[in-house]
Design a protein around this motif. Structure first.
Motif, mmCIF file in Angstrom:
data_model
loop_
_atom_site.group_PDB
_atom_site.id
_atom_site.type_symbol
_atom_site.label_atom_id
_atom_site.label_comp_id
_atom_site.label_asym_id
_atom_site.label_seq_id
_atom_site.Cartn_x
_atom_site.Cartn_y
_atom_site.Cartn_z
ATOM 1 N N ARG A 174 -11.410 7.943 1.271
ATOM 2 C CA ARG A 174 -10.863 7.761 2.617
ATOM 3 C C ARG A 174 -11.770 8.379 3.672
ATOM 4 O O ARG A 174 -12.443 9.386 3.439
ATOM 5 N N VAL B 58 -4.964 -2.435 -7.043
ATOM 6 C CA VAL B 58 -5.926 -1.936 -6.055
ATOM 7 C C VAL B 58 -5.800 -0.421 -5.996
ATOM 8 O O VAL B 58 -4.700 0.120 -6.082
ATOM 9 N N TRP B 59 -6.945 0.227 -5.818
ATOM 10 C CA TRP B 59 -6.985 1.686 -5.711
ATOM 11 C C TRP B 59 -7.880 2.074 -4.541
ATOM 12 O O TRP B 59 -9.070 1.771 -4.555
ATOM 13 N N GLN B 60 -7.289 2.731 -3.560
ATOM 14 C CA GLN B 60 -8.068 3.301 -2.457
ATOM 15 C C GLN B 60 -8.472 4.713 -2.895
ATOM 16 O O GLN B 60 -7.715 5.659 -2.771
ATOM 17 N N TYR B 61 -9.670 4.833 -3.403
ATOM 18 C CA TYR B 61 -10.094 6.111 -3.989
ATOM 19 C C TYR B 61 -10.847 7.000 -3.000
ATOM 20 O O TYR B 61 -10.979 8.202 -3.223
ATOM 21 N N TRP C 174 -0.927 -1.208 -4.293
ATOM 22 C CA TRP C 174 -2.224 -0.678 -3.880
ATOM 23 C C TRP C 174 -2.059 0.837 -3.778
ATOM 24 O O TRP C 174 -1.430 1.347 -2.857
ATOM 25 N N ASN D 193 -12.478 1.126 -1.919
ATOM 26 C CA ASN D 193 -11.447 0.653 -2.840
ATOM 27 C C ASN D 193 -12.056 -0.042 -4.049
ATOM 28 O O ASN D 193 -13.167 -0.581 -3.977
ATOM 29 N N ASP E 93 -12.626 3.040 4.493
ATOM 30 C CA ASP E 93 -12.186 3.617 3.228
ATOM 31 C C ASP E 93 -12.751 2.738 2.114
ATOM 32 O O ASP E 93 -13.053 1.557 2.337
ATOM 33 N N TYR F 153 0.878 -1.163 0.000
ATOM 34 C CA TYR F 153 0.000 0.000 0.000
ATOM 35 C C TYR F 153 0.915 1.213 0.000
ATOM 36 O O TYR F 153 1.843 1.309 0.816
#
Length: 214
Positions: free
Chosen positions: A193, A188-191, A158, A203, A201, A130
């Motif tokens: 938060r 993976v994308w944590q778009y 990520w 994703n 969050d 990440y």
């Protein structure tokens, strides 16, 4: 390539949080959770929580965060062995990706990344990171380490950028994370938060990774 929607949380995925997510956002295909408790940062995954998530058909994305800097080959290998030990005690099968949580304000160098990847490989698990591909030193360190084509090909990234906003599964954006100039498997994308509704969050994940979660 199809994509899956999911969440991650520092808090346990219990019935209360699960129902909050279901009501407000929809059902996640996967749930990112931390392998161990870190004071003021995360509550550690338990076997009871694993059973709860699996009973609802949700895969677990394991995250390791018991470090605050990522410098030196020996340190990277040591942290990787700790991560594998936590995963093993929780019954997480070999072949699962374990994600090192590297924040943008961490010190990072390519030796740590090499140490982590080598030791995770030796443990029978798989390496993930990440990271923030825009802020901080990870992008430079990874691209140096990724001169070794095996590191670049076997790790999954990520991405925490771009940061948009938390959405439901149905309203999630198309998969468009920022990537590194040297490439890598950004799956993976944590778009979104810090949801104000539920402590999660949001994703999006490449379906190729789903089979290698727990």
């Amino acid at each position: 390539m199809p994509y899956a929607w999911g969440v991650d949380s520092a808090s346990p995925a219990d019935e209360q949080l699960y129902q909050c997510v279901i009501r407000q956002f929809g059902k996640p295909r996967f749930w990112g959770r931390y392998l161990s408790t870190v004071p003021r940062a995360s509550s550690g995954l338990t076997t009871q929580e694993i059973s709860f998530l699996h009973s609802h058909g949700i895969k677990i994305l394991p995250i390791y965060n018991r470090f605050r800097h990522a410098v030196g080959y020996k340190n990277g290998a040591t942290e990787a062995r700790h991560a594998a030990s936590y995963a093993n005690r929780l019954g997480i099968q070999r072949g699962t990706f374990l994600f090192a949580n590297i924040e943008h304000f961490f010190r990072v160098n390519e030796a740590w990344i090499r140490g982590w990847v080598q030791a995770i490989r030796n443990s029978g698990y798989r390496s993930g990171f990440y990271h923030d591909p825009v802020r901080g030193p990870f992008r430079f360190a990874f691209c140096q380490a990724a001169r070794d084509s095996r590191i670049r090909s076997e790790t999954v990234l990520w991405s925490a950028q771009p940061e948009k906003h938390v959405t439901s599964a149905q309203s999630a954006p198309g998969f468009a994370p920022h990537t590194l100039h040297c490439g890598g498997n950004v799956w993976v994308w944590q778009y979104g938060r810090d949801s104000k509704t539920c402590p999660i969050d949001t994703n999006i994940m490449d379906e190729r990774l789903i089979a290698h979660l727990f």
